[in-house]
Design an enzyme around this catalytic site. Structure first.
Site, PDB file in Angstrom:
ATOM      1  N   ASP A   3      -3.949 -16.022   3.242  1.00 35.94           N
ATOM      2  CA  ASP A   3      -3.978 -14.774   2.476  1.00 35.94           C
ATOM      3  C   ASP A   3      -5.450 -14.404   2.309  1.00 35.94           C
ATOM      4  O   ASP A   3      -6.163 -15.017   1.509  1.00 35.94           O
ATOM      5  CB  ASP A   3      -3.341 -14.963   1.096  1.00 35.94           C
ATOM      6  CG  ASP A   3      -1.831 -15.168   1.172  1.00 35.94           C
ATOM      7  OD1 ASP A   3      -1.240 -14.763   2.185  1.00 35.94           O
ATOM      8  OD2 ASP A   3      -1.254 -15.726   0.226  1.00 35.94           O
ATOM      9  N   ASP A   8      10.840 -13.059   1.086  1.00 40.58           N
ATOM     10  CA  ASP A   8      10.260 -13.730  -0.077  1.00 40.58           C
ATOM     11  C   ASP A   8      11.433 -14.109  -0.970  1.00 40.58           C
ATOM     12  O   ASP A   8      12.103 -13.239  -1.524  1.00 40.58           O
ATOM     13  CB  ASP A   8       9.312 -12.808  -0.834  1.00 40.58           C
ATOM     14  CG  ASP A   8       8.092 -12.443   0.000  1.00 40.58           C
ATOM     15  OD1 ASP A   8       7.597 -13.325   0.726  1.00 40.58           O
ATOM     16  OD2 ASP A   8       7.633 -11.292  -0.057  1.00 40.58           O
TER      17      ASP A   8
END
Length: 253
Positions: free
Chosen positions: A131, A12
């Protein structure tokens, strides 16, 4: 022999640094993405996924720079997501050195963009990042979220995976918001549910905490397994994950 199970570290990246949080909050700095990329390449990672979590477009240039530098030093496929909205964005990433682009929010807003990207570059370049979390409002019990699980879309996760698969997406990156950052193991129920509605390769993400967590994800239907913080902070190595998969009877590279 089947297809080897891929082990994928996820970075990330925020304004050029690797960060990691629990349930997408409380981010802590995990280092330089180019250095981590090199380390994972040497450790035997099969691919690397970059997720650009930078909110501001001003820092996007930094991300492209990082992708370019990583692509120069790493010889395994590189997937980049975060801010991918158009075929032009994908084109720019591929020219910078990415092998695949990952799309999430933009595809929810306008599903046709999947077709446009696939028609131009082929299915193999496009990963749909989903997600998902448990929800009582959808028929399947799983709902698609955005903004790291903070915003509900009202979209049934299984319906969305079916639609995206029909539109030609090359892979599904399934991230369980419920399991993310918990290190309690992958969301096996969710993996099984998604596997049942698509033949597209499935990458399982969210919840890995130990080498023994990985084989059950594969047995539930994952073709690849992805983790972030346990790799970055040296809690578990790529090699240990591959050993665990091998011992469970799965083929790894």
């Amino acid at each position: 022999m089947g297809v080897a199970i891929r082990v994928i570290p996820c970075l990330d990246v925020d304004a050029g640094r690797v960060v990691k949080g629990v349930n997408f909050e409380g981010l802590r700095d995990a280092g330089d993405p180019v250095e981590l990329g090199k380390r994972y390449n040497a450790e035997g990672a099969d691919e690397i996924t970059f997720l650009d979590v930078t909110a501001s477009t001003a820092d996007r240039a930094t991300t492209f720079e990082v992708v370019g530098k990583t692509a120069e030093t790493v010889f395994i496929p590189l997937t980049v997501g975060g801010g991918v909205r158009t075929p032009e964005d994908v084109d720019r990433l591929l020219r910078t050195g990415a092998d695949k682009a990952s799309i999430n929010t933009a595809a929810i807003a306008r599903p046709e963009v999947i077709n446009e990207i696939v028609e131009r570059f082929g299915s193999q370049v496009l990963v749909l990042s989903v997600d998902a979390k448990r929800s009582e409002t959808t028929a399947s019990g799983f709902e698609v979220t955005t903004h790291g699980g903070k915003k509900s879309t009202g979209l049934d996760a299984l319906d969305w995976v079916r639609e995206a698969s029909e539109r030609g997406v090359g892979e599904i990156l399934l991230n369980s918001i419920d399991a993310d950052g918990t290190k309690a193991g992958f969301d096996l129920e969710m993996i099984r549910a998604v596997r049942a509605v698509t033949n597209v390769p499935l990458i399982a993400s969210g919840g890995a905490g130990a080498p023994e967590h990985f084989p059950p994800a594969v047995e539930a239907g994952a073709d690849a397994v992805l983790a972030a913080s346990i790799f970055h902070f040296g809690e578990v190595s790529i090699g240990e994950v591959k050993d665990a998969l091998r011992q469970a009877g799965h083929e790894v590279r």
